[in-house]
Design a protein around this motif. Structure first.
Motif, mmCIF file in Angstrom:
data_model
loop_
_atom_site.group_PDB
_atom_site.id
_atom_site.type_symbol
_atom_site.label_atom_id
_atom_site.label_comp_id
_atom_site.label_asym_id
_atom_site.label_seq_id
_atom_site.Cartn_x
_atom_site.Cartn_y
_atom_site.Cartn_z
ATOM 1 N N PHE A 1 53.541 27.344 32.342
ATOM 2 C CA PHE A 1 53.259 28.746 32.430
ATOM 3 C C PHE A 1 51.871 29.004 32.709
ATOM 4 O O PHE A 1 51.225 29.784 33.672
ATOM 5 N N VAL A 2 50.947 28.498 31.760
ATOM 6 C CA VAL A 2 49.599 28.641 31.826
ATOM 7 C C VAL A 2 49.197 28.088 33.184
ATOM 8 O O VAL A 2 47.969 28.671 33.988
ATOM 9 N N GLN A 3 49.467 26.885 33.532
ATOM 10 C CA GLN A 3 49.087 26.114 34.791
ATOM 11 C C GLN A 3 49.431 26.884 35.984
ATOM 12 O O GLN A 3 48.434 27.074 36.702
ATOM 13 N N ASP A 4 50.722 27.809 35.865
ATOM 14 C CA ASP A 4 50.939 28.392 37.380
ATOM 15 C C ASP A 4 49.958 29.603 37.236
ATOM 16 O O ASP A 4 49.492 29.908 38.167
ATOM 17 N N LYS A 5 49.625 30.429 35.809
ATOM 18 C CA LYS A 5 48.500 31.297 35.993
ATOM 19 C C LYS A 5 47.244 30.907 36.377
ATOM 20 O O LYS A 5 46.419 31.839 36.806
ATOM 21 N N ILE A 6 47.006 29.726 35.818
ATOM 22 C CA ILE A 6 45.409 29.272 36.335
ATOM 23 C C ILE A 6 45.227 29.159 37.959
ATOM 24 O O ILE A 6 44.361 29.630 38.617
ATOM 25 N N VAL A 7 46.469 28.696 38.450
ATOM 26 C CA VAL A 7 46.547 28.507 39.912
ATOM 27 C C VAL A 7 46.212 29.977 40.584
ATOM 28 O O VAL A 7 45.751 30.157 41.429
ATOM 29 N N ASP A 8 47.136 30.920 39.968
ATOM 30 C CA ASP A 8 47.324 32.208 40.615
ATOM 31 C C ASP A 8 45.818 32.914 40.514
ATOM 32 O O ASP A 8 45.466 33.797 41.282
ATOM 33 N N PHE A 9 45.230 32.715 39.399
ATOM 34 C CA PHE A 9 43.819 33.154 39.042
ATOM 35 C C PHE A 9 42.863 32.917 40.031
ATOM 36 O O PHE A 9 42.058 33.446 40.792
ATOM 37 N N TYR A 10 42.926 31.379 40.405
ATOM 38 C CA TYR A 10 41.972 30.995 41.280
ATOM 39 C C TYR A 10 42.216 31.345 42.707
ATOM 40 O O TYR A 10 41.316 31.662 43.464
ATOM 41 N N ILE A 11 43.421 31.475 43.200
ATOM 42 C CA ILE A 11 43.781 32.135 44.207
ATOM 43 C C ILE A 11 43.438 33.324 44.457
ATOM 44 O O ILE A 11 42.837 33.735 45.620
ATOM 45 N N ALA A 12 43.436 34.009 43.484
ATOM 46 C CA ALA A 12 43.290 35.607 43.643
ATOM 47 C C ALA A 12 41.627 35.576 43.668
ATOM 48 O O ALA A 12 41.197 36.706 44.498
ATOM 49 N N ILE B 1 40.997 41.712 43.469
ATOM 50 C CA ILE B 1 40.723 42.142 41.951
ATOM 51 C C ILE B 1 41.982 42.485 41.432
ATOM 52 O O ILE B 1 42.163 42.133 40.312
ATOM 53 N N ASP B 2 42.988 43.087 42.137
ATOM 54 C CA ASP B 2 44.125 43.712 41.324
ATOM 55 C C ASP B 2 44.709 42.536 40.948
ATOM 56 O O ASP B 2 45.308 42.363 39.704
ATOM 57 N N ALA B 3 45.076 41.483 41.742
ATOM 58 C CA ALA B 3 45.639 40.209 41.391
ATOM 59 C C ALA B 3 44.908 39.339 40.202
ATOM 60 O O ALA B 3 45.798 38.945 39.237
ATOM 61 N N ILE B 4 43.828 39.514 40.129
ATOM 62 C CA ILE B 4 43.010 38.879 39.132
ATOM 63 C C ILE B 4 43.329 39.512 37.715
ATOM 64 O O ILE B 4 43.579 38.892 36.744
ATOM 65 N N LEU B 5 43.242 40.994 37.869
ATOM 66 C CA LEU B 5 43.658 41.601 36.506
ATOM 67 C C LEU B 5 45.064 41.704 35.947
ATOM 68 O O LEU B 5 45.350 41.298 34.837
ATOM 69 N N ASP B 6 46.050 41.577 36.979
ATOM 70 C CA ASP B 6 47.199 41.346 36.701
ATOM 71 C C ASP B 6 47.457 39.719 35.966
ATOM 72 O O ASP B 6 48.368 39.846 35.249
ATOM 73 N N THR B 7 46.883 38.816 36.652
ATOM 74 C CA THR B 7 46.905 37.368 36.210
ATOM 75 C C THR B 7 46.270 37.437 34.687
ATOM 76 O O THR B 7 47.043 36.975 33.646
#
Length: 562
Positions: free
Chosen positions: A316-327, A333-339
């Motif tokens: 789960f954390v791995q997926d969210k790290i990927v989402d964070f870097y892509i955002a 900014i909204d995707a960063i805060l959501d992550t």
């Protein structure tokens, strides 16, 4: 035995920390139990941080490790404390060879039989163990250049009982410390205590370190730019870890790297890509990347030492790290805060507008861009009164990840002050296929949402018609539950009651004073004064350690220059 040692050591710990705790208590109430709060300037915080640093050094190995972990926790300490604690090096005088030798011989047999030669002067001494160099008759199994020179890491004699006693003291003292910090930071303090107990015990377990080292080494078997030492399993136990000795130039020795003609930007990129691989791809990572644990071989390969502090990242954390870097790469900014909210590092109640400004500034800083000082000051003024009311929190599974991120950033900026973290991360994710996978996942999620919307469109009209019929018949009831986690209504009710009591007692005092004797008015007058004090205290907001947040590399460099 551990409890007895903890009882004996407790007064020593209290003696070191009590003056600071009293100072923090007086920040909340000037006279400890009553009085106004007092503002603490940056210089006072820095002076206190130095005193706390001295106390940690005096108390020894366990508290030195605690200070090192605190230096990576901006969610707990103000920047002045972080600056001072970053100077804390895990260096203590080495134990005498006469005390260390029995540890080795109890596990491996006579030193002369286990090793061909053994240098009794340690090459490094840390709080939990120390490292010696030696040679063995045969090459270390798995060594690519058949090395016989080895590094022998030995647990410090008697350290187990000292650490366990100190951990008992820390756990016992935690509820007391909670009284000096606000509720938001108490969450991070509790996770810190849990993380620290787990981390320091793992660091003392050399069998675990060996397993993590061998796993990470296998993960990097095909990576020509990275060197992980091979372990000599025959001479390794739970208290002794023997591995091939791989010398190199310390990664923070910029002049030495330049003299050997190394490309420092390329080294910084190799380091970040190595940690992205560990965190995002492999899920097992080296968690102590300070300059003393990183070196560069003469052939340019990056060498990692000391895997005592290491960890794992769940899927789960791995997926969210990927989402964070892509955002971040998309500056969404909204995707960063959501992550961040999904990871549990940002409170859902955080002011998104304020945090959006902070994230924009952080992205520009991570890209190495020059940021106008007026822009920094504008955002600092915007958040300085609110940032500690919704701090970036650190769940236990992310504490080591943050440590890695902050320390790696410091090393990379030392190698190349203009290093662009975002570009390197984006390139890595694209090359490994994470960007395309994220796009496919996005399309699949939107398709599923469209399907759900279509099904809802079919189900909604009958339900709406039924609700309208119940309204027409007058039999529709609505129940509402008010979520009052902050006890706002209780506070308002208390203030209302106190206000009514104050009105009554003041009126009674005035009437008795006017139409009876002054003595008769004393009792209601005293009551009015007490009620007034209680009402005043109910309007006071609790305050604890607070500071102006610092965001940029520019500000960090400025503070270091000062």
């Amino acid at each position: 035995m551990v409890n007895l040692r903890a009882y004996r050591r407790f007064p020593v710990v209290v003696y070191q920390f009590l003056p600071l705790l009293l100072a923090y208590a007086r920040d909340r109430r000037r006279f400890l139990v009553f009085g106004r709060s007092r503002r603490v300037d940056a210089e006072t915080r820095r002076r206190r941080a130095r005193k706390l640093l001295d106390s940690l050094l005096t108390l020894g190995p366990t508290f030195i490790k605690l200070g090192q972990i605190l230096s990576t926790r901006p969610d707990i300490l103000p920047p002045e404390y972080i600056d001072e604690f970053e100077q804390l090096q895990d260096r203590v005088p080495p134990a005498d060879w006469a005390d260390v030798r029995p540890v080795i011989e109890a596990d491996l047999g006579p030193v002369e039989d286990a090793f061909e030669s053994f240098d009794t002067d340690p090459i490094s001494g840390a709080s939990l163990g120390q490292v010696y160099t030696a040679t063995i008759p045969e090459p270390v199994e798995g060594s690519p250049d058949d090395r016989r020179e080895v590094a022998v890491k030995v647990r410090r004699p008697g350290i187990e009982s000292l650490v366990e006693a100190d951990l008992h003291i820390i756990q016992f003292s935690l509820p007391i410390l909670m009284r000096f910090i606000d509720q938001a930071r108490s969450f991070s303090m509790q996770t810190l205590a849990d993380e620290f107990s787990k981390t320091i015990r793992e660091e003392m377990d050399y069998e675990r370190e060996r397993g993590m080292l061998e796993e990470i080494r296998e993960n990097f078997r095909e990576e020509s730019a990275v060197r992980i030492p091979a372990v000599d399993g025959e001479r390794s136990t739970g208290r002794v870890l023997t591995m091939e000795y791989v010398p190199g130039t310390k990664i923070s020795d910029v002049e030495g790297l330049d003299e050997r003609g190394f490309d420092r930007t390329e080294l910084a990129e190799t380091l970040q890509r190595a940690y992205l691989k560990m965190l995002v791809t492999d899920g097992t990572f080296h968690a102590d990347p300070h300059p003393g644990n990183l070196a560069v071989q003469d052939d340019g390969r990056l060498v990692f030492y000391d895997f005592g502090m290491s960890g794992r990242v769940d899927a789960f954390v791995q997926d969210k790290i990927v989402d964070f870097y892509i955002a971040v790469a998309d500056q969404d900014i909204d995707a960063i805060l959501d992550t961040l909210i999904e990871l549990g590092t940002l409170s859902p109640e955080a002011d998104r507008e304020v945090m959006a400004d902070v994230m924009e500034l952080a992205i520009a800083d991570a890209r190495g861009e020059d940021i106008e000082q007026y822009r920094v000051q504008q955002i600092v003024e915007q958040v300085e009164d609110t940032i500690y009311e919704f701090p970036l929190r650190l769940p236990p599974n992310l504490a080591l990840v943050l440590r890695v991120a902050t320390v790696v950033e410091g090393v990379c900026v030392t190698l190349d002050p203009d290093f662009d973290f975002i570009d390197v991360a984006t390139d890595y994710l694209r090359q490994e296929g994470y960007v395309e996978a994220s796009i496919r996942e996005f399309v699949e999620e939107r398709t599923e949402e469209l399907n759900d919307a279509a099904r809802s469109a079919v189900r909604t009209p009958p339900k709406l018609e039924d609700a309208l019929d119940r309204i027409n018949r007058g039999d529709l009831e609505v129940e509402a539950t008010i979520d009052d986690e902050e006890a706002v209504f209780d506070t308002l009710a208390r203030r209302l009651v106190l206000g009514l009591l104050l009105t009554g007692t003041v009126l009674s005092t005035a009437i008795l004073y006017a139409f009876a004797t002054p003595v008769d008015a004393i009792a209601p007058g005293v009551g009015a004064a007490l009620v007034l004090v209680l009402l005043y205290r109910s309007f006071r907001e609790p305050s604890g350690i607070s500071a102006k947040p610092q965001f940029t590399r520019q500000e960090m460099r400025k503070r270091r220059d000062e």
